[in-house]
Scaffold this motif. Structure first.
Motif, mmCIF file in Angstrom:
data_model
loop_
_atom_site.group_PDB
_atom_site.id
_atom_site.type_symbol
_atom_site.label_atom_id
_atom_site.label_comp_id
_atom_site.label_asym_id
_atom_site.label_seq_id
_atom_site.Cartn_x
_atom_site.Cartn_y
_atom_site.Cartn_z
ATOM 1 N N ALA A 94 85.402 25.953 -15.392
ATOM 2 C CA ALA A 94 86.258 25.228 -14.243
ATOM 3 C C ALA A 94 85.500 23.903 -14.498
ATOM 4 C CB ALA A 94 85.644 25.994 -13.108
ATOM 5 N N PHE A 95 86.236 22.816 -15.013
ATOM 6 C CA PHE A 95 85.778 21.419 -15.074
ATOM 7 C C PHE A 95 85.900 20.885 -13.473
ATOM 8 C CE2 PHE A 95 86.835 22.575 -19.282
ATOM 9 C CZ PHE A 95 85.684 22.112 -20.015
ATOM 10 N N GLY A 96 85.802 19.435 -13.480
ATOM 11 C CA GLY A 96 86.027 19.098 -11.992
ATOM 12 C C GLY A 96 87.428 19.473 -11.474
ATOM 13 N N ASN A 97 88.565 19.108 -11.936
ATOM 14 C CA ASN A 97 89.637 19.166 -11.243
ATOM 15 C C ASN A 97 90.761 20.149 -12.320
ATOM 16 O OD1 ASN A 97 90.251 17.300 -13.076
ATOM 17 N ND2 ASN A 97 91.805 16.245 -12.071
ATOM 18 N N LYS A 98 90.050 20.634 -13.296
ATOM 19 C CA LYS A 98 90.826 21.288 -14.132
ATOM 20 C C LYS A 98 90.090 22.656 -14.574
ATOM 21 C CE LYS A 98 90.499 20.578 -19.116
ATOM 22 N NZ LYS A 98 90.652 19.813 -20.156
ATOM 23 N N THR A 99 91.012 23.908 -14.783
ATOM 24 C CA THR A 99 90.551 25.135 -15.258
ATOM 25 C C THR A 99 90.947 25.462 -16.462
ATOM 26 O OG1 THR A 99 90.290 25.876 -12.766
ATOM 27 C CG2 THR A 99 90.210 27.591 -14.635
ATOM 28 N N LEU A 100 90.306 25.768 -17.481
ATOM 29 C CA LEU A 100 90.652 26.035 -18.751
ATOM 30 C C LEU A 100 90.527 27.464 -19.188
ATOM 31 C CD1 LEU A 100 91.848 24.791 -21.478
ATOM 32 C CD2 LEU A 100 89.268 24.575 -22.145
ATOM 33 N N THR A 101 91.551 28.270 -19.430
ATOM 34 C CA THR A 101 91.174 29.512 -20.076
ATOM 35 C C THR A 101 91.309 29.747 -21.362
ATOM 36 O OG1 THR A 101 92.127 30.445 -17.766
ATOM 37 C CG2 THR A 101 92.094 32.150 -19.626
ATOM 38 N N VAL A 132 94.251 28.373 -26.616
ATOM 39 C CA VAL A 132 94.309 28.212 -24.976
ATOM 40 C C VAL A 132 95.289 28.932 -24.556
ATOM 41 C CG1 VAL A 132 94.862 26.335 -23.370
ATOM 42 C CG2 VAL A 132 93.588 25.529 -25.704
ATOM 43 N N GLU A 133 94.896 29.686 -23.349
ATOM 44 C CA GLU A 133 95.749 30.601 -22.566
ATOM 45 C C GLU A 133 96.603 29.861 -21.541
ATOM 46 O OE1 GLU A 133 94.168 34.606 -21.862
ATOM 47 O OE2 GLU A 133 94.433 35.070 -24.080
ATOM 48 N N SER A 134 95.689 29.108 -20.890
ATOM 49 C CA SER A 134 96.301 28.445 -19.627
ATOM 50 C C SER A 134 95.078 26.980 -19.499
ATOM 51 C CB SER A 134 96.383 29.240 -18.532
ATOM 52 O OG SER A 134 95.279 29.608 -17.957
ATOM 53 N N GLU A 135 96.005 26.314 -18.765
ATOM 54 C CA GLU A 135 95.325 24.974 -18.468
ATOM 55 C C GLU A 135 95.902 24.448 -17.152
ATOM 56 O OE1 GLU A 135 93.812 20.741 -20.478
ATOM 57 O OE2 GLU A 135 95.119 22.274 -21.400
ATOM 58 N N THR A 136 94.785 24.621 -16.040
ATOM 59 C CA THR A 136 95.643 24.604 -14.770
ATOM 60 C C THR A 136 94.935 23.253 -14.003
ATOM 61 O OG1 THR A 136 94.417 25.845 -13.554
ATOM 62 C CG2 THR A 136 96.489 26.545 -14.352
#
Length: 87
Positions: free
Chosen positions: A50-57, A78-82
């Motif tokens: 969990a970055f500031g406004n981004k979640t990287l899986t 990278v499985e997802s980037e929201t």
């Protein structure tokens, strides 16, 4: 391999001290479990960062001690980037 070192070598996070700080603040999970900077990472593990406004899986594909910049992306997929919406 330690989580903070994996994040630095794979270039997901540029500096190991920053990776350690993010992990120790409880913003990274490994396979759904809260991770510390010293947590072990294995091939096949799924990391959620969990970055500031981004979640990287990402899914760990390889563990190497050092790598060239061009080959760092081969260490994970990278499985997802929201992104969170700011209103």
């Amino acid at each position: 391999m330690r989580l903070d070192k994996f994040l630095k070598v794979s270039r997901i996070i540029k500096r190991r001290t920053v990776a350690k700080e993010i992990a120790d603040k409880g913003r990274i999970t490994i396979n759904g479990k809260l991770a510390k900077s010293s947590s072990d990472v294995a091939i096949g593990d799924v990391l959620v960062i969990a970055f500031g406004n981004k979640t990287l899986t990402v899914k760990v594909q390889a563990l190497v001690e050092t790598t060239k910049k061009e080959l760092a992306n081969d260490m994970y997929t990278v499985e997802s980037e929201t992104y969170k919406e700011n209103y």
